[in-house]
Enzyme design. Structure first.
Site, PDB file in Angstrom:
ATOM      1  N   GLU A   1      10.834  19.059 -24.526  1.00  0.00           N
ATOM      2  CA  GLU A   1      10.123  19.417 -23.285  1.00  0.00           C
ATOM      3  C   GLU A   1      10.716  20.696 -22.687  1.00  0.00           C
ATOM      4  O   GLU A   1      10.005  21.496 -22.082  1.00  0.00           O
ATOM      5  CB  GLU A   1      10.183  18.271 -22.267  1.00  0.00           C
ATOM      6  CG  GLU A   1       9.541  16.958 -22.725  1.00  0.00           C
ATOM      7  CD  GLU A   1       8.015  16.925 -22.638  1.00  0.00           C
ATOM      8  OE1 GLU A   1       7.403  17.891 -22.141  1.00  0.00           O
ATOM      9  OE2 GLU A   1       7.423  15.917 -23.085  1.00  0.00           O
TER      10      GLU A   1
ATOM     11  N   ARG B   1      -2.163  22.266 -14.139  1.00  0.00           N
ATOM     12  CA  ARG B   1      -1.164  21.273 -14.567  1.00  0.00           C
ATOM     13  C   ARG B   1      -1.334  20.873 -16.029  1.00  0.00           C
ATOM     14  O   ARG B   1      -0.380  20.441 -16.675  1.00  0.00           O
ATOM     15  CB  ARG B   1      -1.206  20.035 -13.653  1.00  0.00           C
ATOM     16  CG  ARG B   1      -0.074  19.068 -13.954  1.00  0.00           C
ATOM     17  CD  ARG B   1       0.112  18.018 -12.876  1.00  0.00           C
ATOM     18  NE  ARG B   1       1.159  17.092 -13.258  1.00  0.00           N
ATOM     19  CZ  ARG B   1       1.763  16.262 -12.428  1.00  0.00           C
ATOM     20  NH1 ARG B   1       1.423  16.240 -11.156  1.00  0.00           N
ATOM     21  NH2 ARG B   1       2.709  15.438 -12.864  1.00  0.00           N
TER      22      ARG B   1
ATOM     23  N   HIS C   1       8.608  10.337 -28.337  1.00  0.00           N
ATOM     24  CA  HIS C   1       7.687  11.232 -27.638  1.00  0.00           C
ATOM     25  C   HIS C   1       8.073  12.706 -27.818  1.00  0.00           C
ATOM     26  O   HIS C   1       7.232  13.547 -28.144  1.00  0.00           O
ATOM     27  CB  HIS C   1       7.631  10.864 -26.158  1.00  0.00           C
ATOM     28  CG  HIS C   1       6.725  11.750 -25.361  1.00  0.00           C
ATOM     29  ND1 HIS C   1       5.361  11.767 -25.537  1.00  0.00           N
ATOM     30  CD2 HIS C   1       6.996  12.693 -24.423  1.00  0.00           C
ATOM     31  CE1 HIS C   1       4.836  12.672 -24.728  1.00  0.00           C
ATOM     32  NE2 HIS C   1       5.796  13.240 -24.037  1.00  0.00           N
TER      33      HIS C   1
ATOM     34  N   HIS D   1       0.391  13.320 -29.201  1.00  0.00           N
ATOM     35  CA  HIS D   1      -0.039  11.953 -28.869  1.00  0.00           C
ATOM     36  C   HIS D   1      -0.718  11.297 -30.061  1.00  0.00           C
ATOM     37  O   HIS D   1      -0.547  10.099 -30.304  1.00  0.00           O
ATOM     38  CB  HIS D   1      -1.006  11.962 -27.684  1.00  0.00           C
ATOM     39  CG  HIS D   1      -0.323  12.050 -26.358  1.00  0.00           C
ATOM     40  ND1 HIS D   1      -0.924  12.595 -25.250  1.00  0.00           N
ATOM     41  CD2 HIS D   1       0.909  11.675 -25.966  1.00  0.00           C
ATOM     42  CE1 HIS D   1      -0.073  12.543 -24.231  1.00  0.00           C
ATOM     43  NE2 HIS D   1       1.037  11.996 -24.639  1.00  0.00           N
TER      44      HIS D   1
ATOM     45  N   GLU E   1      -3.785  17.607 -11.385  1.00  0.00           N
ATOM     46  CA  GLU E   1      -4.237  18.091 -12.698  1.00  0.00           C
ATOM     47  C   GLU E   1      -5.735  18.427 -12.722  1.00  0.00           C
ATOM     48  O   GLU E   1      -6.490  17.974 -13.578  1.00  0.00           O
ATOM     49  CB  GLU E   1      -3.896  17.062 -13.790  1.00  0.00           C
ATOM     50  CG  GLU E   1      -3.821  17.700 -15.169  1.00  0.00           C
ATOM     51  CD  GLU E   1      -3.170  16.801 -16.224  1.00  0.00           C
ATOM     52  OE1 GLU E   1      -2.062  16.295 -15.975  1.00  0.00           O
ATOM     53  OE2 GLU E   1      -3.782  16.644 -17.279  1.00  0.00           O
TER      54      GLU E   1
ATOM     55  N   ASN F   1       0.802  19.874 -20.817  1.00  0.00           N
ATOM     56  CA  ASN F   1       0.483  19.052 -21.990  1.00  0.00           C
ATOM     57  C   ASN F   1       0.558  19.853 -23.284  1.00  0.00           C
ATOM     58  O   ASN F   1       0.085  19.390 -24.328  1.00  0.00           O
ATOM     59  CB  ASN F   1      -0.927  18.442 -21.841  1.00  0.00           C
ATOM     60  CG  ASN F   1      -1.000  17.562 -20.621  1.00  0.00           C
ATOM     61  OD1 ASN F   1      -0.039  16.892 -20.280  1.00  0.00           O
ATOM     62  ND2 ASN F   1      -2.131  17.594 -19.923  1.00  0.00           N
TER      63      ASN F   1
ATOM     64  N   ARG G   1       0.817  -1.230   0.000  1.00  0.00           N
ATOM     65  CA  ARG G   1       0.000   0.000   0.000  1.00  0.00           C
ATOM     66  C   ARG G   1       0.844   1.271   0.000  1.00  0.00           C
ATOM     67  O   ARG G   1       0.393   2.332   0.438  1.00  0.00           O
ATOM     68  CB  ARG G   1      -0.978   0.018   1.170  1.00  0.00           C
ATOM     69  CG  ARG G   1      -1.989  -1.105   1.122  1.00  0.00           C
ATOM     70  CD  ARG G   1      -3.189  -0.793   1.978  1.00  0.00           C
ATOM     71  NE  ARG G   1      -4.160  -1.869   1.866  1.00  0.00           N
ATOM     72  CZ  ARG G   1      -4.198  -2.921   2.667  1.00  0.00           C
ATOM     73  NH1 ARG G   1      -3.319  -3.036   3.642  1.00  0.00           N
ATOM     74  NH2 ARG G   1      -5.119  -3.835   2.493  1.00  0.00           N
TER      75      ARG G   1
ATOM     76  N   LYS H   1       8.396  23.014 -13.635  1.00  0.00           N
ATOM     77  CA  LYS H   1       7.551  21.848 -13.348  1.00  0.00           C
ATOM     78  C   LYS H   1       7.130  21.858 -11.873  1.00  0.00           C
ATOM     79  O   LYS H   1       5.961  21.611 -11.545  1.00  0.00           O
ATOM     80  CB  LYS H   1       8.320  20.565 -13.685  1.00  0.00           C
ATOM     81  CG  LYS H   1       7.542  19.298 -13.376  1.00  0.00           C
ATOM     82  CD  LYS H   1       6.966  18.633 -14.574  1.00  0.00           C
ATOM     83  CE  LYS H   1       5.910  17.605 -14.217  1.00  0.00           C
ATOM     84  NZ  LYS H   1       6.008  16.368 -14.937  1.00  0.00           N
TER      85      LYS H   1
ATOM     86  N   HIS I   1       1.192  18.249 -26.596  1.00  0.00           N
ATOM     87  CA  HIS I   1       0.969  16.808 -26.416  1.00  0.00           C
ATOM     88  C   HIS I   1      -0.324  16.330 -27.060  1.00  0.00           C
ATOM     89  O   HIS I   1      -0.452  15.154 -27.383  1.00  0.00           O
ATOM     90  CB  HIS I   1       0.957  16.449 -24.932  1.00  0.00           C
ATOM     91  CG  HIS I   1       2.314  16.524 -24.276  1.00  0.00           C
ATOM     92  ND1 HIS I   1       3.074  17.665 -24.274  1.00  0.00           N
ATOM     93  CD2 HIS I   1       3.049  15.591 -23.621  1.00  0.00           C
ATOM     94  CE1 HIS I   1       4.217  17.435 -23.624  1.00  0.00           C
ATOM     95  NE2 HIS I   1       4.216  16.173 -23.225  1.00  0.00           N
TER      96      HIS I   1
ATOM     97  N   LYS J   1       3.560  11.572 -11.438  1.00  0.00           N
ATOM     98  CA  LYS J   1       2.710  10.754 -12.313  1.00  0.00           C
ATOM     99  C   LYS J   1       3.407   9.412 -12.504  1.00  0.00           C
ATOM    100  O   LYS J   1       4.533   9.351 -13.003  1.00  0.00           O
ATOM    101  CB  LYS J   1       2.510  11.427 -13.671  1.00  0.00           C
ATOM    102  CG  LYS J   1       1.423  12.488 -13.656  1.00  0.00           C
ATOM    103  CD  LYS J   1       1.069  12.916 -15.066  1.00  0.00           C
ATOM    104  CE  LYS J   1      -0.003  13.994 -15.048  1.00  0.00           C
ATOM    105  NZ  LYS J   1      -0.272  14.552 -16.382  1.00  0.00           N
TER     106      LYS J   1
HETATM  107  N1  GLY Z   1       4.173  15.227 -18.051  1.00  0.00           N
HETATM  108  C1  GLY Z   1       3.097  16.063 -17.709  1.00  0.00           C
HETATM  109  C2  GLY Z   1       2.833  16.098 -16.248  1.00  0.00           C
HETATM  110  O1  GLY Z   1       3.628  15.623 -15.461  1.00  0.00           O
HETATM  111  O2  GLY Z   1       1.803  16.594 -15.861  1.00  0.00           O
END
Ligand code: GLY
Length: 366
Positions: free
Chosen positions: A186, A244, A268, A255, A240, A248, A122, A230, A251, A144
């Site tokens: 990025e 946040r 990517h 994507h 998000e 993107n 957990r 970041k 992206h 993430k």
């Molecule tokens: N890679 C985008 C984020 O971490 O929100």
């Protein structure tokens, strides 16, 4: 130059330590963080060959009892099946609640290690030691974590923050130049969405396309400012709910291009570069952004050796269809992140279909 940044979140806080040869001090840096004695080091065979011994030595010297688990390199191993094998290794090494998993690798290793750590017993500790530029400036910060589902990338996952992000820029010496450029996409993104001064520094620089050619001071500035951007965004919106989503930028279309070309044609970062060019054109067409600034962005992307064109073999309709399946679709509407000035963007779903189709078509020849 060394820098230590802090990510402050409602329930936790951690540091991002950036310094050459940081890998050799990972043990002493972890020793002060109350991370138990047992460590499971998770990496892939290539990275482990380069850096495994150094990291294990540094950890053992600081008193940690280390076992290693390797996952073959590649997105195709970013699966629940690989996570089960991590659990087996955790069991074999008798990891406890107080123990720590250390991710030594790029974004795939970092995301999987974080997810395994989030779910084993957990939730146990984890530390990120990213070895690709993309993982250093993006994936390793912000929590993430996850794996792919056969139907889509990163569909299974959790927000789960590391206890430390340890960045050693010198490991980029072993990163293939194409992967270095992918990370630069990025970095350029942060310049456009958040940090106009970083953008200007990149514009004025030479040698952005590889570790061999970039100035080492500039590289450290890039790492620091990208991680600062970041950290600032994630600190304001960890899960998000709003802000946040600006991370993107590029992206949404990126994507679609990645998935329609089965993740084989562009990586990517290259997809993000193509997506940023398209988003810039959308913003200019909608009179949100000046054409002059959009062109500065495209010039920087080209100067870095990144692609700008949507592959010509993709039909406009199939790209538009794929956009509808993006994870970021809200109430059936595709969300676009569009620049308004260098260093600022807005989130909008107000993009007329004909403008979108026109930009996609234009970007296949731009
Ligand atoms: N890679 C985008 C984020 O971490 O929100």
């Amino acid at each position: 130059m060394a820098a230590v940044l802090r990510v402050d979140l409602p329930d936790t806080a951690y540091e991002i330590a950036i310094a050459p040869q940081n890998l050799d001090t990972i043990g002493t840096q972890m020793a002060g963080l109350n991370l138990g004695k047992k460590v499971l080091l998770i990496s892939n065979p290539e990275i482990e060959q380069f850096y495994g011994d150094r990291v294990r030595d540094a950890l053992s010297t600081a008193g940690f009892n280390v076992a290693t688990h390797l996952i073959p390199a590649g997105e195709e191993y970013k699966t629940l099946a690989s996570i089960e094998q991590v659990y087996d290794a955790a069991l074999a090494h008798r990891l406890e609640r107080s123990s720590t998993m250390v991710a030594l690798g790029g974004g795939v290793i970092g995301d999987m290690t974080g997810f395994a750590a989030a779910t084993w017993l957990r939730g146990i500790n984890f530390v990120q030691a990213p070895t690709s530029l993309l993982a250093m400036v993006d994936a390793s910060v912000g929590g993430k974590t996850g794996v792919n589902h056969p139907q889509g990338k990163n569909l299974i996952g959790a927000f789960y923050q590391p206890k430390l992000v340890l960045i050693d820029p010198t490991v980029l010496a072993t990163l293939p130049p194409r992967e270095f450029r992918a990370g630069m996409a990025e970095v350029i993104k942060y310049g456009v969405i958040w940090d106009a001064d970083l953008f200007a520094q990149l514009e004025a620089a030479e040698g952005l396309s590889s570790y061999e050619t970039i100035d080492s001071q500039l590289l450290e500035t890039i790492l620091v400012r990208s991680c600062q951007a970041k950290a600032a965004v994630v600190s304001q919106d960890e899960k998000e709910a709003g802000l946040r989503a600006i991370l993107n930028y590029g992206h949404t279309l990126g994507h679609a291009v990645e998935s329609l070309t089965q993740y084989r044609l562009v990586n990517h970062g290259e997809a993000v570069a193509i997506g940023m060019v398209a988003a810039g054109q959308l913003a200019a067409q909608l009179d949100l952004w000046t054409t002059a600034e959009a062109e500065r962005q495209d010039k920087l992307i080209t100067q870095t050796g990144l692609p700008t064109q949507i592959p010509g073999q993709l039909a406009v309709a199939e790209i538009v269809d794929t956009l509808q399946t993006d994870k970021k679709v809200k109430a059936g509407k595709v969300q676009f992140i569009l620049p308004t000035t260098l260093g600022q963007v807005k989130i909008t779903d107000q993009v007329p279909a004909e403008v979108l189709a026109g930009v996609i078509q234009n970007c296949q020849v731009c």
